[in-house]
Each structure stands twice: as structure tokens, then as C-alpha cells.
Motif scaffolding. Structure first.
Motif, mmCIF file in Angstrom:
data_model
loop_
_atom_site.group_PDB
_atom_site.id
_atom_site.type_symbol
_atom_site.label_atom_id
_atom_site.label_comp_id
_atom_site.label_asym_id
_atom_site.label_seq_id
_atom_site.Cartn_x
_atom_site.Cartn_y
_atom_site.Cartn_z
ATOM 1 N N ALA A 106 -3.263 16.979 40.196
ATOM 2 C CA ALA A 106 -4.422 16.875 39.313
ATOM 3 C C ALA A 106 -5.445 15.951 39.968
ATOM 4 O O ALA A 106 -5.110 15.103 40.801
ATOM 5 C CB ALA A 106 -4.011 16.339 37.952
ATOM 6 N N TYR A 107 -6.700 16.094 39.547
ATOM 7 C CA TYR A 107 -7.795 15.357 40.188
ATOM 8 C C TYR A 107 -8.805 14.877 39.147
ATOM 9 O O TYR A 107 -8.862 15.374 38.019
ATOM 10 C CB TYR A 107 -8.544 16.241 41.190
ATOM 11 N N HIS A 108 -9.627 13.941 39.600
ATOM 12 C CA HIS A 108 -10.857 13.591 38.892
ATOM 13 C C HIS A 108 -12.016 14.112 39.740
ATOM 14 O O HIS A 108 -12.163 13.720 40.903
ATOM 15 C CB HIS A 108 -10.980 12.082 38.708
ATOM 16 N N ILE A 109 -12.833 14.991 39.176
ATOM 17 C CA ILE A 109 -14.019 15.488 39.874
ATOM 18 C C ILE A 109 -15.099 14.413 39.785
ATOM 19 O O ILE A 109 -15.475 13.985 38.695
ATOM 20 C CB ILE A 109 -14.513 16.807 39.264
ATOM 21 N N ASP A 110 -15.588 13.996 40.948
ATOM 22 C CA ASP A 110 -16.580 12.930 41.039
ATOM 23 C C ASP A 110 -17.876 13.528 41.587
ATOM 24 O O ASP A 110 -17.923 13.977 42.735
ATOM 25 C CB ASP A 110 -16.062 11.822 41.956
ATOM 26 N N LEU A 111 -18.920 13.524 40.759
ATOM 27 C CA LEU A 111 -20.216 14.083 41.152
ATOM 28 C C LEU A 111 -21.106 13.074 41.850
ATOM 29 O O LEU A 111 -22.247 13.397 42.199
ATOM 30 C CB LEU A 111 -20.926 14.645 39.918
ATOM 31 N N GLY A 112 -20.616 11.865 42.016
ATOM 32 C CA GLY A 112 -21.393 10.858 42.732
ATOM 33 C C GLY A 112 -22.636 10.441 41.964
ATOM 34 O O GLY A 112 -22.568 10.050 40.796
ATOM 35 N N GLN A 113 -23.801 10.561 42.601
ATOM 36 C CA GLN A 113 -25.043 10.069 41.988
ATOM 37 C C GLN A 113 -25.627 11.044 40.967
ATOM 38 O O GLN A 113 -26.600 10.719 40.286
ATOM 39 C CB GLN A 113 -26.083 9.815 43.080
ATOM 40 N N GLU A 131 -25.449 13.401 37.521
ATOM 41 C CA GLU A 131 -24.758 13.719 36.274
ATOM 42 C C GLU A 131 -24.711 15.234 36.123
ATOM 43 O O GLU A 131 -25.648 15.937 36.487
ATOM 44 C CB GLU A 131 -25.480 13.101 35.075
ATOM 45 N N GLY A 132 -23.609 15.732 35.595
ATOM 46 C CA GLY A 132 -23.466 17.158 35.382
ATOM 47 C C GLY A 132 -23.122 17.460 33.943
ATOM 48 O O GLY A 132 -22.613 16.597 33.208
ATOM 49 N N ARG A 145 -20.441 11.971 34.985
ATOM 50 C CA ARG A 145 -20.328 12.020 36.444
ATOM 51 C C ARG A 145 -18.901 12.290 36.899
ATOM 52 O O ARG A 145 -18.670 12.574 38.067
ATOM 53 C CB ARG A 145 -20.816 10.708 37.062
ATOM 54 N N ARG A 146 -17.935 12.165 35.975
ATOM 55 C CA ARG A 146 -16.529 12.404 36.316
ATOM 56 C C ARG A 146 -15.872 13.265 35.257
ATOM 57 O O ARG A 146 -16.091 13.068 34.060
ATOM 58 C CB ARG A 146 -15.759 11.091 36.449
ATOM 59 N N PHE A 147 -15.017 14.188 35.729
ATOM 60 C CA PHE A 147 -14.289 15.083 34.827
ATOM 61 C C PHE A 147 -12.884 15.307 35.390
ATOM 62 O O PHE A 147 -12.730 15.591 36.581
ATOM 63 C CB PHE A 147 -14.993 16.443 34.716
ATOM 64 N N LEU A 153 -13.208 24.213 35.649
ATOM 65 C CA LEU A 153 -14.364 23.554 35.062
ATOM 66 C C LEU A 153 -15.626 24.245 35.549
ATOM 67 O O LEU A 153 -15.777 24.489 36.746
ATOM 68 C CB LEU A 153 -14.428 22.079 35.473
ATOM 69 N N ASP A 154 -16.537 24.551 34.634
ATOM 70 C CA ASP A 154 -17.883 25.005 34.981
ATOM 71 C C ASP A 154 -18.839 23.865 34.669
ATOM 72 O O ASP A 154 -18.936 23.432 33.508
ATOM 73 C CB ASP A 154 -18.277 26.239 34.163
ATOM 74 N N ILE A 155 -19.539 23.388 35.693
ATOM 75 C CA ILE A 155 -20.404 22.216 35.544
ATOM 76 C C ILE A 155 -21.797 22.567 36.042
ATOM 77 O O ILE A 155 -21.975 22.972 37.198
ATOM 78 C CB ILE A 155 -19.851 21.014 36.332
ATOM 79 N N GLY A 156 -22.795 22.413 35.179
ATOM 80 C CA GLY A 156 -24.182 22.651 35.554
ATOM 81 C C GLY A 156 -24.804 21.407 36.160
ATOM 82 O O GLY A 156 -24.644 20.301 35.628
ATOM 83 N N LEU A 157 -25.506 21.592 37.271
ATOM 84 C CA LEU A 157 -26.161 20.483 37.960
ATOM 85 C C LEU A 157 -27.655 20.747 38.064
ATOM 86 O O LEU A 157 -28.089 21.887 38.241
ATOM 87 C CB LEU A 157 -25.603 20.314 39.377
#
Length: 471
Positions: A246-253, A255-256, A272-274, A282-286
């Protein structure tokens, strides 16, 4: 119809079928080849299994409303069978050996044909033995043709070991296991008193010490780099096809907006983390800032510093290598996100007609995993269900490890966490952390014989697996 045929014997080459000759108005099937190939991991050649179309595309990308008309060809030297994770095929096309159909042998193929009535991010993977650990998985993307067009970025996460999966599993099953290449005793095994149920027991997060973590078959030493539009929008479709991680998705700078989980829309959540458990999506809009920029999208291993990911680049920004270790270890995944998710299209409000209590049982000692104290065998009776019922499954985790629980052939809704009722997300895989209880509800609207199991590969192999059957 599900069918099997020998394709190396010349049936397709000699135009013995209308599919091969194009002598029908129906569209030809999409061909998927199960093949072995080499990739490079940590500077060394690594042998993996692949699901690719003849032109090289991994998996399938299609549209809702079309038929899922696919022919899977086995170019391996061993039997195999592919499961369409998150879809609702007829039971016989679900791809689970000895439950929906037998595996097909080297040189054989299998045909699949069923309608697609929903869109979303799904994936396909082998359900034969331990092939999934060898990366036999691929994206399965179903788009809504009426949805606004935007750039999409598919990220498939995987854990990789140079140790053959059979050796990993055999070592895990030993009553007293020491550390070896490709293995880790994990928190519980290194300190056996901590595995006692109750008291100050510590969770076990990662059973296997992997050699690498991959995003689209690559490490951060040579990541995939994708161009994006400065000031533009993109949709991340993140698939966790890892066997155990398992992971934590990190979008960095950036927000998604999380807009869907497991292919099902949720009320957007900005962060910023999921977290993402094995088999979840996960579907994440940026929305990217204006001007040039480089944006690492990272996946940090739960409870560890190891990370993988891809790099998104706008304009002529300099691309710098992201480190393969995060600054600090990530936290264990809990219910922080799950408890806040709300389905955009929930189940109709209805009392349950049937409730099954499923205790997730077992221990790291001897690597014994089970449901209600029973390790699955072919003689284990299926859970009783009747067509048309609203069914609730109460997952009670008695162990010190999280279990991502997956139900085949159905969607379910998370309706209760630790006794708190709410209208949570629609999913097909829910993570049940140690010593917690999660209740999900589904409608028995797809008759057949369906698998339900922990999606940690070696837990499933050890027996945390059962079935549901109804007509």
C-alpha cells in the motif's frame, strides 16, 4: 460466451473463424497476449509477465456502451487465466481458476464478450497461482464518450522482487523465518510478543522486503516523464496492482481533487496526499500552475521511506531526478480518508435482507490466514445469498495486519466503520486496518459463483478467501 481454442495450431492463421477473416459485421475482438519479457530494474534484467495487445499497448482502453469483446492468447509456457477486476461480467467470464472456469493451457486462447454499462478506472490481472507478483496485470480503462475531453495520465504501481514468488511464499510459511534476500520478517515476526491480540500489539505493515517499487514498470532511477500543459488540467488514473504493498500518493506542491475511487464517483476531496491499498484505484483531477514546472507524482510505501512515481513536466522546466527514499517514513493507512468519502451514486436506501459476519483471522507465525478461522479449500462451502437480496458483509479484522477485501462481480458501498453508519464510497476493494470493523452493502444482482478474498496475494494463497454463490 466464454470459449477456449488452440491458436498456435493454425485455426486463426488459416481463417477458420469469421473473427480471423473479418467476414462478419461484428467488430473483431481486441487481442491480448500473455507473454514473458525482460525489463530493467536497478540496472539488472528482470523477467516479468505481460498482458499486451499486438501493437504493444498494455491492457485495454475502451468506452462505456461498447461490448467488451476480447480474446486472450496464452503465449506462456504455463497455464493462466485473467480476471477483469472491478467489472461485472457473467460469472463464467470472471477469470478465477476452478470457480468461474479452468485456466487455459499454453497455446490456447479464451474469448470474452459482455456489455460495458459503466465507465471508470479498472485493471486486469492473473488469478492463476502467484503470477500477479510477476507483474501480470494491466490497466482496463472505460471512458464515458460524453465526458469532456482532458489529458489522462495512467499510473500503474507495482512491487517487484528478484526472488521468485514461490520462494517468497515458501519462506513466509516457515514457522521460524529469518531474514533472507527478498524477505522481511516484518514488525510482528521480528518481535513475536507484539503479535498477541490485545494489549500494546503493533501492526505488521510489510511482509515482504521488495527490491524495487515501480510506476509504469519503471523506478525513479529512470522514471516515466510526461508532458502536460502549463495552466491546464489532467486526470490521474492511479492503479495499485501491487501484490502486497500500500502507498500514500504524494502530489507534492499541487493539490488534487479526488473524484473517484475504484471506478466510482465520489464527492470531490481536495488534498496533496491520498492513501491507496492493493487493488484500489484513485482518479485525481489536477490543475497545473501557469508557467513551466516539473511535478513529481510519488507513491510512498506505507510505513516506509521507499517511493516510486512519475514526473509531469510543463513547458521547458528542468527535470530533476526524484530520490527513491522519502524524507521520512509514511504513516500506517487508517480510516481518515475512507470515513470522509461519499458516493455520488449510492445504493438505494434499504434494510439488509442478509448479513454475513466475516472475521479476518490468522497470524504471521507460520503465515496462516483465514476467514472465520477457516483457510479456504475447494471443499469450503460458499456463503448463502439469494438473488435480489440486499446483503451486508461485516469484516471484523482480528489480526495485526490490514487486509484489502475484494468482492468479485459486484460493487459494494461502505456503510459502517467501527459502528458508525454513513453513506460511504462505492468500491470493489476496501481496506480493513488491524482491529477494526468495516461493513459493506451490495445488491445480489449478478448470479453466479463469486470469489471474495484478501487482495494481499500471499494472504489469499494462504487461505484468506471464500466464495458467494446464488442463482
Amino acid at each position: 460466451m466464454f470459449s477456449r481454442r488452440a491458436f498456435l495450431g493454425g485455426s486463426l492463421a488459416t481463417c477458420a473463424t469469421s473473427f480471423a477473416c473479418g467476414q462478419t459485421s461484428e467488430p473483431q475482438p481486441t487481442i491480448l497476449r500473455l507473454e514473458r519479457r525482460d525489463i530493467e530494474v536497478n540496472g539488472k534484467a528482470a523477467s516479468i509477465l505481460d498482458i499486451r495487445q499486438p501493437g504493444g499497448m498494455l491492457g485495454v482502453e475502451t468506452e462505456v456502451g461498447k461490448a467488451f469483446r476480447v480474446r486472450v492468447e496464452n503465449h506462456l509456457s504455463e497455464p493462466s487465466l485473467i480476471h477483469w477486476h472491478g467489472l461485472k461480467p457473467p460469472w463464467r467470464q470472471d477469470g478465477v481458476p476452478d470457480i468461474s472456469s479452468p485456466p487455459f493451457a499454453p497455446g490456447e486462447s479464451a474469448d470474452y464478450d459482455f456489455p460495458l454499462t459503466f465507465d471508470g478506472t479498472f485493471f486486469m490481472h492473473s488469478h492463476q497461482g502467484l503470477q500477479e507478483q510477476l507483474l501480470m496485470s494491466a490497466p482496463l480503462i472505460i471512458r464515458d464518450p460524453q465526458a469532456p475531453k482532458q489529458q489522462e495520465i495512467i499510473i500503474e504501481l507495482a512491487d517487484f522482487s528478484f526472488t521468485p514468488p514461490e520462494e517468497i511464499y515458501a519462506a513466509l510459511r516457515k514457522p521460524a523465518m529469518g531474514v533472507m534476500s527478498g524477505m522481511s520478517m516484518g514488525a510482528g515476526m521480528a518481535d513475536m510478543p507484539d503479535m498477541k491480540m490485545g494489549g500494546d500489539a503493533k501492526p505488521d505493515l510489510n511482509d515482504v522486503k521488495y527490491d524495487a517499487f515501480l510506476a509504469n514498470r519503471r523506478t525513479l532511477a529512470d522514471p516515466e516523464v510526461t508532458k502536460v500543459e502549463a495552466g491546464g488540467m489532467a486526470l490521474l488514473r492511479i492503479i495499485n496492482s501491487s501484490a502486497m504493498s500500500a502507498y500514500h500518493i504524494d502530489l507534492g506542491q499541487i493539490e488534487g481533487d479526488l473524484v473517484a475511487v475504484d471506478g466510482h464517483a465520489v464527492a470531490p476531496i481536495r488534498a496533496r496526499r491520498f492513501p491507496i491499498a492493493p487493488a484500489q484505484r484513485l482518479d485525481i483531477g489536477l490543475i497545473f500552475p501557469k508557467g513551466p514546472g516539473a511535478y513529481p507524482i510519488l507513491a510512498i510505501l506505507e510505513g516506509d521511506r521507499s517511493q516510486t512515481g512519475v514526473i509531469l513536466v510543463a513547458g521547458d522546466a528542468e527535470v530533476r531526478r526524484a530520490p527513491e527514499l522519502a524524507d521520512q517514513a509514511s504513516a500506517p493507512i487508517d480510516f481518515d480518508l475512507e470515513s470522509r468519502l461519499r458516493a455520488e451514486d449510492p445504493l438505494a436506501a434499504q434494510q439488509a435482507d442478509r448479513v454475513h459476519r466475516l472475521e479476518l483471522t490468522g497470524a504471521m507465525s507460520g503465515y496462516q490466514w483465514s476467514i472465520n478461522g477457516v483457510a479456504y479449500t475447494k471443499d469450503t462451502p460458499p456463503l448463502p445469498v439469494f438473488a435480489g437480496e440486499r446483503v451486508e458483509l461485516v469484516f471484523v479484522n482480528r489480526t495485526m495486519m490490514s487486509h484489502p477485501m475484494h468482492l468479485h462481480g459486484h460493487f459494494f458501498q461502505v456503510v459502517d466503520i467501527n459502528g458508525e453508519r454513513f453513506a460511504g464510497a462505492m468500491r470493489d476493494t476496501v481496506l480493513v486496518p488491524p482491529k477494526t470493523t468495516v461493513t459493506v452493502a451490495f445488491d445480489a444482482d449478478n448470479p453466479g459463483w463469486w470469489a471474495m478474498h484478501c487482495h494481499l496475494l500471499y494472504h489469499m494463497e494462504a487461505g484468506m478467501f471464500t466464495t458467494i454463490r446464488y442463482v
